[in-house]
Design a protein around this motif. Structure first.
Motif, PDB file in Angstrom:
ATOM      1  N   LEU A   1       1.089  -1.151   0.791  1.00 52.60           N
ATOM      2  CA  LEU A   1      -0.043  -0.228   0.078  1.00 52.60           C
ATOM      3  C   LEU A   1       0.708   1.460  -0.093  1.00 52.60           C
ATOM      4  O   LEU A   1       1.902   1.364   0.431  1.00 52.60           O
ATOM      5  CB  LEU A   1      -0.855  -0.347   1.347  1.00 52.60           C
ATOM      6  CG  LEU A   1      -1.904  -1.186   1.386  1.00 52.60           C
ATOM      7  CD1 LEU A   1      -1.122  -2.201   1.475  1.00 52.60           C
ATOM      8  CD2 LEU A   1      -2.784  -1.117   2.294  1.00 52.60           C
ATOM      9  N   SER A   2       0.602   2.512  -0.645  1.00 51.48           N
ATOM     10  CA  SER A   2       1.064   3.088  -0.544  1.00 51.48           C
ATOM     11  C   SER A   2       0.024   4.778  -0.434  1.00 51.48           C
ATOM     12  O   SER A   2      -1.234   4.579  -1.020  1.00 51.48           O
ATOM     13  CB  SER A   2       1.388   3.954  -1.823  1.00 51.48           C
ATOM     14  OG  SER A   2       1.332   3.981  -3.239  1.00 51.48           O
ATOM     15  N   SER A   3      -0.290   5.525   0.675  1.00 50.82           N
ATOM     16  CA  SER A   3      -0.982   6.448   0.751  1.00 50.82           C
ATOM     17  C   SER A   3      -0.217   8.253   0.765  1.00 50.82           C
ATOM     18  O   SER A   3       1.138   8.177   1.145  1.00 50.82           O
ATOM     19  CB  SER A   3      -2.182   6.318   1.995  1.00 50.82           C
ATOM     20  OG  SER A   3      -0.653   6.741   2.849  1.00 50.82           O
TER      21      SER A   3
ATOM     22  N   SER B   1      -3.603  14.218  -1.163  1.00 52.92           N
ATOM     23  CA  SER B   1      -4.018  14.220  -2.676  1.00 52.92           C
ATOM     24  C   SER B   1      -4.763  16.026  -2.986  1.00 52.92           C
ATOM     25  O   SER B   1      -4.296  16.325  -4.291  1.00 52.92           O
ATOM     26  CB  SER B   1      -4.366  13.165  -3.901  1.00 52.92           C
ATOM     27  OG  SER B   1      -5.974  12.928  -2.579  1.00 52.92           O
TER      28      SER B   1
ATOM     29  N   PHE C   1      -5.577   9.638  -1.255  1.00 54.75           N
ATOM     30  CA  PHE C   1      -5.042   8.873  -2.108  1.00 54.75           C
ATOM     31  C   PHE C   1      -4.803   7.291  -1.917  1.00 54.75           C
ATOM     32  O   PHE C   1      -3.537   7.404  -1.178  1.00 54.75           O
ATOM     33  CB  PHE C   1      -4.918   8.926  -3.393  1.00 54.75           C
ATOM     34  CG  PHE C   1      -4.664   8.110  -4.442  1.00 54.75           C
ATOM     35  CD1 PHE C   1      -5.989   7.786  -4.431  1.00 54.75           C
ATOM     36  CD2 PHE C   1      -3.791   7.837  -4.790  1.00 54.75           C
ATOM     37  CE1 PHE C   1      -5.934   6.819  -5.673  1.00 54.75           C
ATOM     38  CE2 PHE C   1      -3.932   6.670  -5.662  1.00 54.75           C
ATOM     39  CZ  PHE C   1      -4.621   5.776  -6.388  1.00 54.75           C
TER      40      PHE C   1
ATOM     41  N   LYS D   1      -3.535   3.410  -2.842  1.00 57.67           N
ATOM     42  CA  LYS D   1      -3.085   2.262  -4.137  1.00 57.67           C
ATOM     43  C   LYS D   1      -2.642   1.122  -3.150  1.00 57.67           C
ATOM     44  O   LYS D   1      -1.987   1.088  -2.601  1.00 57.67           O
ATOM     45  CB  LYS D   1      -2.260   3.727  -5.363  1.00 57.67           C
ATOM     46  CG  LYS D   1      -1.322   2.280  -6.303  1.00 57.67           C
ATOM     47  CD  LYS D   1      -0.677   3.027  -7.200  1.00 57.67           C
ATOM     48  CE  LYS D   1      -0.188   4.337  -6.574  1.00 57.67           C
ATOM     49  NZ  LYS D   1       0.983   4.843  -8.035  1.00 57.67           N
TER      50      LYS D   1
ATOM     51  N   ILE E   1      -0.789  -2.869  -4.661  1.00 60.03           N
ATOM     52  CA  ILE E   1      -0.513  -3.219  -4.881  1.00 60.03           C
ATOM     53  C   ILE E   1      -0.449  -4.882  -4.833  1.00 60.03           C
ATOM     54  O   ILE E   1       0.048  -4.600  -3.635  1.00 60.03           O
ATOM     55  CB  ILE E   1       0.896  -2.478  -5.969  1.00 60.03           C
ATOM     56  CG1 ILE E   1       0.619  -1.447  -6.065  1.00 60.03           C
ATOM     57  CG2 ILE E   1       1.410  -3.752  -6.689  1.00 60.03           C
ATOM     58  CD1 ILE E   1      -0.028  -0.646  -7.479  1.00 60.03           C
TER      59      ILE E   1
ATOM     60  N   LEU F   1      -2.481  -4.115  -9.796  1.00 59.20           N
ATOM     61  CA  LEU F   1      -3.024  -2.607  -8.959  1.00 59.20           C
ATOM     62  C   LEU F   1      -4.202  -3.435  -8.619  1.00 59.20           C
ATOM     63  O   LEU F   1      -4.885  -3.775  -9.526  1.00 59.20           O
ATOM     64  CB  LEU F   1      -3.099  -1.399 -10.044  1.00 59.20           C
ATOM     65  CG  LEU F   1      -4.164  -0.559  -9.411  1.00 59.20           C
ATOM     66  CD1 LEU F   1      -3.637   0.160  -8.482  1.00 59.20           C
ATOM     67  CD2 LEU F   1      -4.882   0.451 -10.440  1.00 59.20           C
TER      68      LEU F   1
ATOM     69  N   THR G   1      -7.779   0.293  -5.090  1.00 60.16           N
ATOM     70  CA  THR G   1      -8.238   2.242  -4.918  1.00 60.16           C
ATOM     71  C   THR G   1      -8.672   2.814  -4.063  1.00 60.16           C
ATOM     72  O   THR G   1      -9.619   1.558  -3.767  1.00 60.16           O
ATOM     73  CB  THR G   1      -7.813   3.079  -6.073  1.00 60.16           C
ATOM     74  OG1 THR G   1      -8.987   2.910  -7.102  1.00 60.16           O
ATOM     75  CG2 THR G   1      -6.611   2.951  -6.779  1.00 60.16           C
ATOM     76  N   SER G   2      -8.174   3.840  -3.780  1.00 59.21           N
ATOM     77  CA  SER G   2      -8.813   4.198  -2.151  1.00 59.21           C
ATOM     78  C   SER G   2      -9.214   5.101  -1.781  1.00 59.21           C
ATOM     79  O   SER G   2      -7.659   6.565  -2.426  1.00 59.21           O
ATOM     80  CB  SER G   2      -8.929   3.320  -0.544  1.00 59.21           C
ATOM     81  OG  SER G   2     -10.305   3.913   0.276  1.00 59.21           O
TER      82      SER G   2
ATOM     83  N   GLU H   1       0.791  11.309 -11.880  1.00 54.35           N
ATOM     84  CA  GLU H   1      -0.193  10.978 -11.052  1.00 54.35           C
ATOM     85  C   GLU H   1      -0.898  12.062  -9.689  1.00 54.35           C
ATOM     86  O   GLU H   1      -2.214  11.908  -9.747  1.00 54.35           O
ATOM     87  CB  GLU H   1      -0.120   9.738 -10.488  1.00 54.35           C
ATOM     88  CG  GLU H   1      -0.955   9.386  -9.548  1.00 54.35           C
ATOM     89  CD  GLU H   1      -0.151   8.058  -8.612  1.00 54.35           C
ATOM     90  OE1 GLU H   1      -0.612   7.124  -9.226  1.00 54.35           O
ATOM     91  OE2 GLU H   1      -0.454   7.635  -6.895  1.00 54.35           O
TER      92      GLU H   1
END
Length: 168
Positions: A78-80, A83, A93, A95, A97, A108, A111-112, A137
């Motif tokens: 997870l990356s956040s 945004s 945001f 993402k 993976i 992917l 997403t959230s 992005e």
């Protein structure tokens, strides 16, 4: 009038990687959605706290879009980052993976978008720094944030209206 500082999206970037263990799976032998949602809220709250440098509360989980199942043979990455910001609110945001640990293939998986409110030491909403998007992005998410804000407002109004007819 209060002076607002600015921070880049990447200043709030958070990463989390976890293995998918048997106890984390559902009856389809894929990652249980509730487990993933917990991970999502966790990393997003850290991003919001890093951006605001204050206490934060989850105001809404706007969406979690599960795109592919995450298997027990995968790791979940997870990356956040923040945004978009309002006055005291922050859109985060996330993402997700899925990485096959045997082949290294990455996809992917989800997403959230979540919204957090920053609170001062008295528990009142506090002014947060503006956010500066840099990557393609980040710029895309920043430029489409107003549409999501309108959708959030409409959904909140619908929920408040619906709450008047829900029995306790």
């Amino acid at each position: 009038m209060e002076e607002r500082t600015e921070k880049k999206c990447k200043d709030s970037l958070v990463f989390k990687t976890a293995r998918v263990f048997p106890l984390d799976t559902n009856n389809h032998n894929t990652l249980f959605g509730g487990k993933l949602m917990s991970y999502i809220d966790d990393v997003a709250s850290i991003s919001a706290a890093k951006h605001s440098r204050g206490e934060v509360v989850t105001a809404s989980i706007d969406s979690v879009d599960f795109l592919i199942p995450i298997r027990q043979s995968d790791s979940v990455n997870l990356s956040s980052y923040v945004s978009y910001v309002g006055r005291s609110s922050m859109e985060v945001f996330v993402k997700v993976i899925a990485e096959d640990l045997k082949t290294g293939e990455r996809k992917l998986a989800a997403t959230s978008f979540l919204t957090f409110v920053a609170l001062d030491d008295q528990g009142k909403p506090m002014l947060v720094p503006k956010v500066i998007p840099e990557s393609q992005e980040e710029i895309s998410l920043y430029n489409t944030a107003q549409q999501r804000i309108i959708q959030r407002k409409e959904r909140r109004e619908h929920s408040q209206s619906f709450a008047t007819v829900v029995t306790l």
